[in-house]
Design an enzyme around this catalytic site. Structure first.
Site, mmCIF file in Angstrom:
data_model
loop_
_atom_site.group_PDB
_atom_site.id
_atom_site.type_symbol
_atom_site.label_atom_id
_atom_site.label_comp_id
_atom_site.label_asym_id
_atom_site.label_seq_id
_atom_site.Cartn_x
_atom_site.Cartn_y
_atom_site.Cartn_z
ATOM 1 N N THR A 26 1.215 -4.619 4.049
ATOM 2 C CA THR A 26 0.596 -4.486 5.702
ATOM 3 C C THR A 26 -0.301 -5.555 5.684
ATOM 4 O OG1 THR A 26 -1.486 -3.129 5.250
ATOM 5 C CG2 THR A 26 0.582 -2.143 6.063
ATOM 6 N N ASP A 27 -0.407 -6.216 5.022
ATOM 7 C CA ASP A 27 -1.588 -7.954 4.686
ATOM 8 C C ASP A 27 -1.117 -8.964 5.214
ATOM 9 O OD1 ASP A 27 -3.769 -6.384 4.269
ATOM 10 O OD2 ASP A 27 -3.948 -6.909 2.076
ATOM 11 N N THR A 79 0.711 -1.196 0.075
ATOM 12 C CA THR A 79 -0.167 0.123 0.157
ATOM 13 C C THR A 79 1.152 1.305 0.537
ATOM 14 O OG1 THR A 79 -1.602 -1.273 0.839
ATOM 15 C CG2 THR A 79 -1.824 1.228 0.883
#
Length: 339
Positions: free
Chosen positions: A102-103, A22
């Site tokens: 971030t996942d 992101t």
């Protein structure tokens, strides 16, 4: 304890290794914070958007991957660990910052915690809002990550994660919220500290083995063994376990209920998997707490391993690495207690 920026004969020399996520993505409008385009901004653009990094360190960049973190593979992990180790071995590198989606950041943070072989700082960061968003969090997170990597206080602290001004241990950090800037926390042991005005303030140290004290050597690993995760729930059956065994899994981490308990049918499936040589780790779907060996189930008698305080996805990373050095279930349990 707190620390100012390090006093060295030279300015800190930090390499920012970009992998996508992101932080490198853009939406179609300033208010789009979900469903935005795949990563497009390169490492130079990320660093160029934060001119004040020049006040912290001499920064150079590398673009290693450009992917969403949920799409990473174990092959990507091997490449990343080897590159970070190679950079840290250089005399003209004082620390490394990894920008990351971030996942799956918590999984990669665990991976690097176990495979980086240096006391030099390694800091991971990312963003919950794309670079095009109002109040994008990526630039501040990157500023803090470089400041942290440039701080002498970060030396020997293992792989660190900083987002939203917090400092987390790579082993402990977890993503607990899907889209909020405060998505990350360390639910079991708490944060290591915080970033305040570009200064690292530490309140505790990691207590488990990590980085330079790790027994795992990525240079000796050609490929990681297959380890999968199954999740318990009311009415859970052994069907996915049998399918994974048939597919060639060498290990299964079961995210059980509570203390890692399972239904009778799942237990029979796990017992059969173990008889077939597949290693079984009991974790919990609960976000905090300890899965105690020989607690909910008699692990020693069954040949199972208890995940201790690792969540299922982190337990999977450790089991993959454990299986590269041993097939002895007692040694694997020892590894889970030490890391």
């Amino acid at each position: 304890m707190s620390a100012t920026h390090p006093s060295r004969a030279h300015r800190p020399r930090i390499v920012v290794v970009a992998t996508g996520g992101t932080i490198a993505s853009e939406g179609s409008t300033p208010t789009q914070t979900v469903g935005y385009a795949r990563p497009a901004l390169g490492a130079d653009a990320l660093v160029g958007a934060v001119p004040s990094l020049a006040t912290l360190a001499d920064v150079r960049t590398e673009q290693l991957f450009q992917v969403l973190s949920g799409h990473l593979s174990s092959a990507n992990w091997l490449v990343l660990a080897r590159r970070v180790n190679a950079l840290l071995a250089l005399d003209d590198v004082d620390g490394v910052v990894v920008t990351h989606g971030t996942d799956a950041l918590e999984e990669t943070a665990t991976w690097l915690t176990l495979t980086v072989r240096s006391v030099k700082p390694v800091v991971m960061t990312g963003a919950m809002r794309p670079a095009s968003a109002l109040s994008a969090d990526g630039p501040m997170n990157l500023f803090n990550a470089v400041a942290l990597a440039a701080s002498r206080a970060a030396t020997g602290m293992g792989v660190l994660v900083t987002l939203n001004d917090a400092i987390h241990a790579g082993r402990d950090v977890a993503k607990l919220r899907t889209a909020s800037p405060d998505a990350f926390d360390s639910p079991e042991f708490g944060r290591l500290g915080r970033m305040q005005g570009g200064v690292a303030q530490f309140h505790r140290r990691p207590s488990r083995r990590h980085t330079a004290d790790s027994e795992f050597d990525v240079d000796a690993i050609a490929a990681l063994p297959r380890v999968d995760i199954t999740v318990s729930h009311v009415g859970a059956t052994r069907v996915p376990i049998d399918a994974l065994v048939a597919a060639g899994a060498r290990g299964i981490v079961n995210a059980g209920v509570g203390q890692g308990d399972v239904t009778p049918d799942v237990l029979e499936g796990l017992k059969e998997a173990r008889r077939r040589g597949v290693h079984v780790v009991r974790a919990s779907r609960v976000p905090g707490g300890t899965v105690v060996a020989n607690g909910a189930l008699p692990d020693d008698a069954l040949g199972f391993v208890a995940a201790d305080t690792l969540n299922p996805q982190k337990a999977r990373v450790l089991l993959m690495l454990a299986l590269t050095v041993t097939d002895d279930v007692r040694e694997i349990q020892r590894i889970f207690h030490e890391y």
